[in-house]
Design a protein around this motif. Structure first.
Motif, short mmCIF file in Angstrom:
data_model
loop_
_atom_site.label_atom_id
_atom_site.label_comp_id
_atom_site.label_asym_id
_atom_site.label_seq_id
_atom_site.Cartn_x
_atom_site.Cartn_y
_atom_site.Cartn_z
N ALA A 1 0.84 -1.21 0.00
CA ALA A 1 0.00 0.00 0.00
C ALA A 1 0.87 1.25 0.00
N SER A 2 1.52 1.49 -1.13
CA SER A 2 2.34 2.71 -1.24
C SER A 2 2.04 3.32 -2.60
N VAL A 3 3.04 3.99 -3.20
CA VAL A 3 2.73 4.75 -4.42
C VAL A 3 2.27 3.85 -5.57
N GLY B 1 -1.41 -3.65 3.22
CA GLY B 1 -0.07 -3.09 3.46
C GLY B 1 0.39 -3.47 4.85
N ASP B 2 1.67 -3.81 4.98
CA ASP B 2 2.14 -4.26 6.31
C ASP B 2 2.52 -3.10 7.23
N GLU B 3 2.59 -1.86 6.69
CA GLU B 3 2.82 -0.73 7.59
C GLU B 3 1.47 -0.32 8.20
N ASP B 4 1.53 0.51 9.26
CA ASP B 4 0.28 0.94 9.89
C ASP B 4 -0.26 2.23 9.27
N ASP C 1 4.26 9.28 0.77
CA ASP C 1 5.33 9.57 -0.17
C ASP C 1 6.69 9.41 0.53
N ARG C 2 7.61 8.63 -0.06
CA ARG C 2 8.90 8.47 0.61
C ARG C 2 9.91 9.58 0.29
N PRO C 3 9.93 10.14 -0.95
CA PRO C 3 10.97 11.15 -1.24
C PRO C 3 11.10 12.26 -0.18
N SER D 1 13.77 12.08 3.07
CA SER D 1 15.19 12.48 3.08
C SER D 1 15.36 13.96 2.72
N LYS D 2 14.25 14.67 2.57
CA LYS D 2 14.34 16.09 2.17
C LYS D 2 13.56 16.92 3.20
N GLN D 3 12.30 17.28 2.90
CA GLN D 3 11.55 18.20 3.77
C GLN D 3 11.37 17.65 5.20
N LEU E 1 16.88 4.63 6.55
CA LEU E 1 15.83 5.59 6.18
C LEU E 1 15.05 5.05 4.99
N ARG E 2 13.96 4.36 5.31
CA ARG E 2 13.06 3.86 4.25
C ARG E 2 11.61 4.20 4.58
N THR E 3 11.28 4.21 5.89
CA THR E 3 9.88 4.36 6.29
C THR E 3 9.70 5.61 7.14
N GLY F 1 6.39 -1.10 -9.75
CA GLY F 1 7.14 -0.35 -8.76
C GLY F 1 8.50 -0.96 -8.45
N ASP F 2 9.06 -0.57 -7.31
CA ASP F 2 10.43 -0.95 -6.96
C ASP F 2 10.65 -2.47 -6.93
N VAL F 3 9.59 -3.23 -6.67
CA VAL F 3 9.75 -4.69 -6.55
C VAL F 3 9.76 -5.38 -7.91
C1 LIG Z 1 14.12 8.38 1.74
C2 LIG Z 1 13.76 8.11 0.30
C3 LIG Z 1 13.87 9.14 -0.64
C4 LIG Z 1 13.53 8.92 -1.97
N1 LIG Z 1 13.67 9.93 -2.87
C5 LIG Z 1 13.37 9.72 -4.18
C6 LIG Z 1 13.52 10.77 -5.12
O1 LIG Z 1 13.93 11.89 -4.80
N2 LIG Z 1 13.19 10.51 -6.42
C7 LIG Z 1 12.74 9.28 -6.81
O2 LIG Z 1 12.48 9.08 -8.00
N3 LIG Z 1 12.58 8.27 -5.93
C8 LIG Z 1 12.89 8.46 -4.62
N4 LIG Z 1 12.74 7.43 -3.71
C9 LIG Z 1 12.26 6.13 -4.18
C10 LIG Z 1 10.73 6.05 -4.13
O3 LIG Z 1 10.28 6.37 -2.85
C11 LIG Z 1 10.32 4.64 -4.51
O4 LIG Z 1 10.64 4.47 -5.88
C12 LIG Z 1 8.82 4.40 -4.32
O5 LIG Z 1 8.47 4.51 -2.97
C13 LIG Z 1 8.46 3.00 -4.81
O6 LIG Z 1 7.10 2.77 -4.56
P1 LIG Z 1 6.52 1.30 -4.44
O7 LIG Z 1 5.06 1.48 -4.19
O8 LIG Z 1 6.98 0.49 -5.59
O9 LIG Z 1 7.24 0.65 -3.17
P2 LIG Z 1 7.35 1.11 -1.67
O10 LIG Z 1 7.21 2.59 -1.54
O11 LIG Z 1 8.58 0.44 -1.13
O12 LIG Z 1 6.09 0.47 -0.95
C14 LIG Z 1 5.88 -0.90 -0.78
C15 LIG Z 1 4.91 -1.08 0.37
O13 LIG Z 1 4.59 -2.48 0.50
C16 LIG Z 1 4.74 -2.87 1.86
N5 LIG Z 1 5.03 -4.31 1.95
C17 LIG Z 1 6.23 -4.93 1.82
N6 LIG Z 1 6.10 -6.25 1.95
C18 LIG Z 1 4.78 -6.48 2.18
C19 LIG Z 1 4.02 -7.66 2.42
N7 LIG Z 1 4.59 -8.88 2.42
N8 LIG Z 1 2.68 -7.54 2.62
C20 LIG Z 1 2.09 -6.31 2.62
N9 LIG Z 1 2.76 -5.15 2.41
C21 LIG Z 1 4.10 -5.25 2.19
C22 LIG Z 1 5.88 -2.00 2.34
O14 LIG Z 1 5.94 -1.95 3.76
C23 LIG Z 1 5.50 -0.67 1.72
O15 LIG Z 1 4.57 0.01 2.48
C24 LIG Z 1 13.08 7.64 -2.37
C25 LIG Z 1 12.98 6.59 -1.43
C26 LIG Z 1 13.30 6.82 -0.10
C27 LIG Z 1 13.20 5.71 0.90
#
Ligand SMILES: Cc1cc2nc3c(=O)[nH]c(=O)nc-3n(C[C@H](O)[C@H](O)[C@H](O)COP(=O)(O)OP(=O)(O)OC[C@H]3O[C@@H](n4cnc5c(N)ncnc54)[C@H](O)[C@@H]3O)c2cc1C
Length: 397
Positions: free
Chosen positions: A14-16, A38-41, A46-48, A51-53, A131-133, A277-279
């Motif tokens: 449950a993220s972006v 989503g496993d977070e509460d 937004d994660r970006p 590390s900034k604001q 610094l991820r969450t 996404g990232d995965v």
């Molecule tokens: C500090 C920081 C700064 C960043 N700055 C930038 C930037 O400036 N520019 C840029 O392009 N990108 C930046 N990023 C990267 C960007 O945040 C990621 O690309 C984006 O968050 C990816 O989104 P996602 O939904 O794929 O994954 P994620 O945001 O990682 O979300 C995945 C979610 O799934 C949950 N999850 C994991 N396993 C399970 C499970 N088994 N069951 C249920 N839920 C689960 C996780 O806890 C999380 O909530 C930054 C990242 C961080 C950490």
């Protein structure tokens, strides 16, 4: 939610990427049931800004929210927070959660992202951060009230961003990187000299080509021992040494999770299963190689494509061109396409690096593979059309 409940679309993560999938499904008129876990509460955030604001204290953590409960109600999305997927039965189309619940689905979208890689040092020692969450950011901010000196480990984009944010609020920073180059997302190490100059101009003590060999301290870290033997006294350490895809719950599913969830060029991992996404490692049609991109806009764009495929059946013919931005010491850095790899070169097509404002084309084998913008967003946007075209067509903007 009752065990065995079936959703037409189940979104795990449950993220972006997860939220964008749900929003786009509704935008495309998808009428079916959608469940997101989503496993977070926290509600999706937004994660970006972490590390900034948020690190500099300009924002509270709540300001990074991507939606409210009311938004999800309006979308007709059932969200289960604090709910981790622990396994997937692919033929049966069932995801099992940590509490033993079974979630049946018609289509599964995997958006579980990545986790921060944990360093070999610092277990059980106070003052050692990742610094991820949001929880990580809150813990780190807690240490900032009294801190004077920080060691940041990691020569990638996150290490650079954390160093820049800490300098902005007056913390003395030593940035340690195993690599001799500073890497910046899609630009790889092409911008390393410029970023190094920025760091030095802003007082960062750069220790490249060195590693953290160990930590000193009883219950809290008090100093870092570098591989070269230097001992740096510090109030805390932030390890920004990369990420690992959250695929542990999929290891026995039969999906290929060799580096993230391996997908075809449209994000399909198996019949009825997509990843975004990232995965997700979508196959690059030019090379046939699955590629994982850890950037926000790519996560959103992949999610939009997956949702479009589910809702309308139209399949994209190519993955999105990755797009990345960062901000260091007030400098806006943008990269479209790829700047990484052997044999690449950088040609300035607007402004100039010496003036602190430029746009440059990255080329390899006569083809423009990426565009880099450095404090020149308008020209950067205009130059993006060159990606994938012959470098011979480039001219000054
Ligand atoms: C500090 C920081 C700064 C960043 N700055 C930038 C930037 O400036 N520019 C840029 O392009 N990108 C930046 N990023 C990267 C960007 O945040 C990621 O690309 C984006 O968050 C990816 O989104 P996602 O939904 O794929 O994954 P994620 O945001 O990682 O979300 C995945 C979610 O799934 C949950 N999850 C994991 N396993 C399970 C499970 N088994 N069951 C249920 N839920 C689960 C996780 O806890 C999380 O909530 C930054 C990242 C961080 C950490």
């Amino acid at each position: 939610m009752e065990s065995g409940t079936r959703s037409d679309v189940l979104i795990a993560g449950a993220s972006v990427a997860g939220l964008t999938t749900a929003r786009t499904l509704r935008d495309e008129g998808f009428p079916g049931t959608i469940t997101m876990i989503g496993d977070e509460d926290a509600l999706p955030y937004d994660r970006p800004p972490l590390s900034k604001q948020i690190l500099t204290g300009k924002w509270d953590v709540e300001e990074s929210a991507l939606c409210s409960e009311a938004d999800l109600d309006r979308l007709g999305v059932r969200l289960l927070l604090g709910t981790a997927a622990v396994s997937l039965d692919l033929p049966g189309r069932v995801v099992t959660t940590a509490s033993g619940g079974e979630l049946r689905y018609g289509t599964l979208v995997v958006t579980t992202g990545t986790s921060a890689r944990r360093p070999a040092y610092g277990a059980g020692l106070g003052g050692v951060h990742l610094l991820r969450t949001r929880a990580d950011a809150t813990a780190l901010r807690g240490d900032l009230a009294t801190a004077r000196h920080a060691v940041v480990a990691g020569a990638g984009v996150l290490g650079s961003e954390i160093a820049a944010a800490l300098r902005e609020i007056g913390v003395a920073v030593t940035l340690v990187g195993r690599s001799r180059h500073l890497r910046l997302g899609l630009a790889g190490d092409l911008l390393s000299p410029l970023i190094g100059r920025l760091h030095r101009a802003n007082g960062v003590d750069l220790r490249l080509g060195e590693e953290v060999a160990g930590l000193r301290g009883d219950d809290r870290v008090s100093a870092v021992v570098l591989s070269g033997g230097d001992v740096i006294e510090t109030d805390f350490v932030v390890a920004a040494i990369g990420c690992v895809p959250n695929t542990g719950w999929l290891t026995s599913s039969g999906l290929d999770v060799s580096d993230g969830v391996v997908c075809d060029l449209a994000g399909r991992a198996a019949p009825g299963v997509f990843a975004a996404g990232d995965v997700a490692a979508w196959t690059d049609p030019r090379t046939g190689v699955p590629v994982r991109v850890e950037h926000q806009l790519n996560a959103a764009e992949q999610a939009r494509l997956v949702a479009g495929t589910i809702a309308t059946g139209t399949t994209p013919t190519a993955p999105p061109v990755p797009f990345f931005w960062s901000e260091l010491f007030g400098t806006r850095i943008q990269v479209y396409g790829h700047g990484d790899g052997d044999g690449t070169s950088l040609d300035t097509i607007a402004g100039d690096a010496g003036s602190g404002r430029f746009v440059a084309a990255v080329q390899r084998d006569g083809i423009v593979t990426g565009i880099v913008g450095w404090n020149m967003p308008r020209d950067f946007r205009a130059a993006r059309a060159h990606v994938g075209r012959p470098a011979a067509e480039l001219s000054r903007l």
